[in-house]
Write an enzyme that holds these catalytic residues in place. Structure first.
Site, PDB file in Angstrom:
ATOM      1  N   GLY A  10      -6.184  10.252  -3.422  1.00 31.10           N
ATOM      2  CA  GLY A  10      -6.652   9.781  -2.119  1.00 31.10           C
ATOM      3  C   GLY A  10      -6.309  10.755  -1.012  1.00 31.10           C
ATOM      4  N   ASP A  36      -2.737   2.581 -13.863  1.00 30.30           N
ATOM      5  CA  ASP A  36      -3.294   1.441 -13.131  1.00 30.30           C
ATOM      6  C   ASP A  36      -2.156   0.531 -12.683  1.00 30.30           C
ATOM      7  OD1 ASP A  36      -4.652  -0.721 -12.131  1.00 30.30           O
ATOM      8  OD2 ASP A  36      -6.037  -0.912 -13.831  1.00 30.30           O
ATOM      9  N   ILE A  37      -1.887   0.512 -11.388  1.00 30.66           N
ATOM     10  CA  ILE A  37      -0.757  -0.274 -10.876  1.00 30.66           C
ATOM     11  C   ILE A  37      -0.986  -1.779 -11.012  1.00 30.66           C
ATOM     12  CG2 ILE A  37      -0.074   1.536  -9.259  1.00 30.66           C
ATOM     13  CD1 ILE A  37      -1.328  -0.151  -7.004  1.00 30.66           C
ATOM     14  N   ALA A  60      -4.943   2.336  -2.923  1.00 31.93           N
ATOM     15  CA  ALA A  60      -5.487   1.193  -2.198  1.00 31.93           C
ATOM     16  C   ALA A  60      -6.989   1.088  -2.410  1.00 31.93           C
ATOM     17  CB  ALA A  60      -5.192   1.318  -0.701  1.00 31.93           C
ATOM     18  N   THR A  62      -9.870   0.814  -0.255  1.00 33.98           N
ATOM     19  CA  THR A  62     -10.009   1.084   1.177  1.00 33.98           C
ATOM     20  C   THR A  62     -11.424   0.930   1.718  1.00 33.98           C
ATOM     21  OG1 THR A  62     -10.285   3.443   0.703  1.00 33.98           O
ATOM     22  CG2 THR A  62      -8.053   2.679   1.204  1.00 33.98           C
ATOM     23  N   TYR A 125     -10.345  -6.808   3.352  1.00 28.93           N
ATOM     24  CA  TYR A 125      -9.500  -5.621   3.280  1.00 28.93           C
ATOM     25  C   TYR A 125      -8.167  -5.856   3.983  1.00 28.93           C
ATOM     26  CZ  TYR A 125      -7.641  -1.012   4.418  1.00 28.93           C
ATOM     27  OH  TYR A 125      -6.804   0.057   4.590  1.00 28.93           O
ATOM     28  N   LYS A 129      -4.396  -6.305   2.224  1.00 28.82           N
ATOM     29  CA  LYS A 129      -3.310  -5.389   2.556  1.00 28.82           C
ATOM     30  C   LYS A 129      -2.107  -6.144   3.118  1.00 28.82           C
ATOM     31  CE  LYS A 129      -3.190  -1.463   2.479  1.00 28.82           C
ATOM     32  NZ  LYS A 129      -2.656  -0.552   1.430  1.00 28.82           N
ATOM     33  N   TRP A 150      -6.972   4.774  11.112  1.00 24.84           N
ATOM     34  CA  TRP A 150      -8.031   5.771  11.296  1.00 24.84           C
ATOM     35  C   TRP A 150      -7.652   7.095  10.617  1.00 24.84           C
ATOM     36  CZ3 TRP A 150     -10.749   5.575  16.730  1.00 24.84           C
ATOM     37  CH2 TRP A 150     -11.128   4.260  17.028  1.00 24.84           C
TER      38      TRP A 150
END
Length: 307
Positions: A10, A36-37, A60, A62, A125, A129, A150
């Site tokens: 990422g 794979d978490i 994540a 995202t 999302y 989170k 951002w």
């Protein structure tokens, strides 16, 4: 120091891996294709085999709009995966660094959000989170949760790269001007995480908890786009700067509602760790310059002679 990095492909994960050697740490970089978490047995096996001394979770789901229609996957990656890591970290007495988001807030404020302010995500999302944050806080005493916003950088998909691509294709663009936030360089986030990892290695402790970290100053997407085009033109990535028209959110509907206000108060982080957030305009210059260098290489531009 051996650090397990989850989500190493990422934006932030790539920067951590790229900067790890200079920071004096040994990184075990994993991606979802290799680790794979959300699969507890995989996590347990890796912990037993590799015995990491610290874990940084940059993995994540995202894609904000896709989360609305893929909520099961979003919660698996953003809530269940962090919960699994937190449980194993607690058992092994290993710290967990975790990245979260401004989307945990409703976005209806007019002053910067503090860590203690009420949350109120408006979409899957942000809700997923936030659930991940809560699972970590409940399971792992030695955690550092960093909410940011951002995010942009050289790697992955982000607003800067999208604007430069569209700016090269179009003479005129419309960009939302009534959403305000703080652009944050992925490399700056990586530097902060590696700095704090070194402190933990040297001191054996850290001020654990939840913190806000984002670039400065606040701006709108419209302001951000204009600066991207200014710098892209200056670096030669754009032959001509496109004209940019400001529009309101309701003129650019999306499946997921975006926060109108994503400005976070980073004073707790600054006062606790003595680390100042970057001015995003300066960091943007380094990103645009690197993207320009890569574009020149892709075009087969002759390399400069060092003779």
């Amino acid at each position: 120091m051996r650090i397990l990095v989850c989500g190493a492909n990422g934006q932030v994960g790539r920067e951590i891996v790229d900067r790890a050697a200079a920071a004096g740490v040994d990184v075990l970089a994993t991606t979802r294709q290799t680790f794979d978490i959300t699969q507890p047995r995989q996590v347990e096996s890796l912990f037993e085999r590799e015995r990491p001394e610290l874990v940084i979770n940059a993995a994540a789901f995202t894609h904000v709009d896709n989360a609305e229609t893929h909520s099961k996957e979003a919660y698996a990656i953003n809530r269940d995966g962090p919960a699994c890591l937190a449980r194993l970290c607690a058992q092994a007495d290993v710290p967990l660094f975790h990245l979260s988001t401004d989307y945990v807030f409703a976005g209806d404020a007019n002053v910067p959000y503090k860590e203690s302010d009420p949350t109120g995500p408006t979409g899957v999302y942000g809700a997923s989170k936030l659930a991940g944050e809560q699972r970590i806080q409940a399971a792992c005493p030695h955690h550092l949760i960093l909410r940011t916003s951002w995010v942009y950088g050289v790697h992955g998909h982000n607003f800067v790269k999208t604007m430069l691509r569209l700016g090269a294709q179009r003479r005129a663009l419309s960009v939302v001007a009534d959403q305000v936030g703080c652009p944050t360089h992925a490399g700056s986030i990586a530097d902060v995480l590696l700095t704090l990892a070194r402190r933990y290695r040297e001191e054996g402790r850290l001020a654990w908890g939840l913190y806000h970290y984002s670039g400065t100053p606040a701006c709108s997407w419209y302001d951000f786009a204009n600066e991207i085009f200014d710098q892209g033109h200056a670096q030669g990535l754009l032959a001509v700067k496109p004209s940019v028209s400001p529009i309101n959110t309701d003129q650019y509907p999306t499946p997921a509602r975006r926060p109108a206000w994503s400005v976070m108060d980073c004073s707790l982080f600054e006062n606790t760790f003595g680390l100042q957030p970057d001015d995003w305009r300066s960091s943007l210059a380094s990103v645009v310059a690197e993207l320009g260098r890569q574009a020149a290489e892709d075009r087969g531009a002759p390399k400069r002679s060092h003779a």
